[in-house]
Design an enzyme around this catalytic site. Structure first.
Site, mmCIF file in Angstrom:
data_model
loop_
_atom_site.group_PDB
_atom_site.id
_atom_site.type_symbol
_atom_site.label_atom_id
_atom_site.label_comp_id
_atom_site.label_asym_id
_atom_site.label_seq_id
_atom_site.Cartn_x
_atom_site.Cartn_y
_atom_site.Cartn_z
ATOM 1 C CG PHE A 144 -1.925 1.179 1.199
ATOM 2 C CD1 PHE A 144 -3.054 1.069 0.416
ATOM 3 C CD2 PHE A 144 -1.501 2.370 2.010
ATOM 4 C CE1 PHE A 144 -3.893 2.120 0.307
ATOM 5 C CE2 PHE A 144 -2.723 3.482 1.883
ATOM 6 C CZ PHE A 144 -3.659 3.479 1.017
ATOM 7 C CG ASP A 229 5.713 3.469 1.916
ATOM 8 O OD1 ASP A 229 5.722 4.026 2.912
ATOM 9 O OD2 ASP A 229 4.398 3.565 1.246
ATOM 10 C CE LYS A 258 -0.213 5.371 7.778
ATOM 11 N NZ LYS A 258 -1.454 5.634 7.945
HETATM 12 C C1 PLP Z 1 3.196 2.229 3.742
HETATM 13 C C2 PLP Z 1 2.283 3.412 3.360
HETATM 14 N N1 PLP Z 1 2.440 4.237 2.502
HETATM 15 C C3 PLP Z 1 1.627 5.376 2.274
HETATM 16 C C4 PLP Z 1 0.558 5.447 2.818
HETATM 17 C C5 PLP Z 1 -0.452 6.753 2.250
HETATM 18 O O1 PLP Z 1 -0.238 7.616 3.382
HETATM 19 P P1 PLP Z 1 -1.351 8.690 3.455
HETATM 20 O O2 PLP Z 1 -2.604 8.282 3.815
HETATM 21 O O3 PLP Z 1 -0.724 9.819 4.391
HETATM 22 O O4 PLP Z 1 -1.430 9.544 1.925
HETATM 23 C C6 PLP Z 1 0.090 4.763 3.815
HETATM 24 C C7 PLP Z 1 -1.039 4.960 4.631
HETATM 25 O O5 PLP Z 1 -1.531 4.190 5.262
HETATM 26 C C8 PLP Z 1 0.889 3.495 4.202
HETATM 27 O O6 PLP Z 1 0.625 2.894 5.174
#
Ligand code: PLP
Length: 405
Positions: A144, A229, A258
């Site tokens: 994700f 990520d 986050k």
């Molecule tokens: C690993 C990861 N990358 C990207 C995102 C996307 O982040 P945002 O919701 O702040 O755009 C998330 C959100 O849960 C995530 O867990």
């Protein structure tokens, strides 16, 4: 602080339903106040929060030092354009650089935006600096990476993509925790491999201990970039400031969001100098990115987190304690708990059944927990959680499991 009556609370739900786009399935609960591990709903009920704003509230709700930092910054300067030097932004970049593999930082407002920046930087690095037209990024199945069009395209889960065709070309998805699968997918077009160190959204999937080191080696062998990520795993969540530190490797690019702002929206994309050189003035930007208010909150969050290593140590100890308690629960209820997966305070239990009714049952008893991927209960509490609070949750889970076994 005044709490609302049931009628007033219901009005909030109604207005929410009438005026907001229905992008979320919300619980019948509106939170009015938070302190540390606790939150209170508009009608005054108290909850222990094991969701933590989905791994955001790393220092707990309304940490006093973060609150003061925001107040002071708000009185001085809330926003100024990136046409000017921004003191708090520079300070934040310095803290991140001093405490990571990276040489440079770029700030934005969310995890998706940080990943967009990473994707753009990886492509541009090859085109501008290496002189090769490499554009393809190998991401993982069940990954994700966000909801913007490019990060959705990078995401390895079809369910999020329905109705959004055509997606952005240039992404290949291969099995997570399988080095051969990446090897097979690399072509002359590949510019990077992108991975979450532990897959969060798809259910706290932790790879084999040597997997990321193998991915690093593979990237080096092919001369391609490694993007990590760390939007969910970063900022202490796994017991180290960044999850890559567990594996004795460093990425070329890392994304954060986050926990970074202690609750205030901010994202960051960090890289080595060599890669960062591909971004020149005008190639990438964000009006709000690195805004003084968000950066002040992030500076204080990191200062508190890094003070004496106390909170990171607490996170590691509480993660181990949580794991032990959940494994005991698994032994007691093997027909309900299939697996326990813990990486610091990114905690998941795989159930043999749908998790949604258990989330509701916990909520009725004053505990906020999360269910992801249908049957994974996910817990991402503030890193300041104590054994006592873990015990309280375990007791409740035991009661609930007892009732359904
Ligand atoms: C690993 C990861 N990358 C990207 C995102 C996307 O982040 P945002 O919701 O702040 O755009 C998330 C959100 O849960 C995530 O867990």
């Amino acid at each position: 602080m005044r709490y609302y009556s049931c009628v007033e609370t219901k009005k909030i739900f109604e207005d929410s339903d009438n005026y907001l786009m229905h992008t979320y399935n919300r619980f019948p609960l509106a939170i009015r106040k938070g302190r540390g591990m606790k939150v209170w709903s508009t009608d005054g009920k108290e909850y222990l929060d094991f969701v933590g704003g989905v791994a955001v509230n790393c220092l707990g709700h309304c940490h006093p030092k973060v609150v003061v930092a925001i107040q002071k910054q708000a009185q001085r300067l809330i926003h100024i354009s990136n046409y000017f030097h921004i003191e708090a932004q520079t300070k934040l970049a310095k803290i991140l650089v001093k405490n990571s593999f990276a040489d440079k930082a770029f700030f934005c407002n969310s995890g998706a935006e940080a990943n967009e920046a990473a994707i753009k930087l990886a492509r541009r690095y090859f085109k501008q600096l290496i002189g090769q037209n490499r554009f393809e990024i190998i991401t993982a199945l069940n990954s994700f990476h966000g909801r913007t069009l490019a990060t959705l395209s990078a995401t390895g889960q079809e369910k999020f993509k329905v109705g959004f065709d055509p997606l952005v070309p240039g992404f290949k998805h291969v099995e997570f925790n399988n080095i051969e699968a990446i090897e097979k997918a690399v072509t002359k077009d590949t510019c990077a491999v992108m991975r979450e160190p532990t897959q969060g959204e798809s259910g706290v999937k932790i790879p084999d201990p040597d997997y990321l080191a193998e991915v690093r080696k593979l990237c080096d062998r092919h001369g391609i970039l490694l993007i990590l990520d760390e939007v969910q795993t970063g900022i202490g969540r796994t017991g180290k400031l960044f999850a890559y530190e567990h594996y004795g490797i460093t990425p070329d690019i890392m994304t954060l969001a986050k926990g970074l702002g202690g609750g205030v929206p901010i994202g960051a994309m960090l890289s080595t100098d060599k890669v960062a050189a591909a971004f020149e003035p005008g190639t990438h930007g964000s009006t709000f990115g690195g805004n003084p208010l968000a950066c002040s909150a992030a500076v204080t969050t990191l200062e508190v987190l890094l003070e004496d290593d106390f909170i990171l140590d607490q996170c590691r100890r509480m993660g181990n304690y949580f794991k032990k308690k959940l494994e005991e629960l698994q032994k007691e209820f093997p027909s309900i708990v299939a697996e326990v997966r813990v990486m610091g305070l990114l905690v998941g239990i795989e159930l043999t059944r749908d998790g949604a009714p258990l989330v509701n049952a916990c909520m009725e008893r004053g505990f906020l927990i999360n269910c992801t991927a249908g049957n994974i209960l996910r817990f991402m509490p503030p890193l300041i959680i104590t054994e006592k609070e873990i015990d309280l949750l375990i007791e409740i889970l035991e009661q609930i499991f007892d009732g359904i076994s």
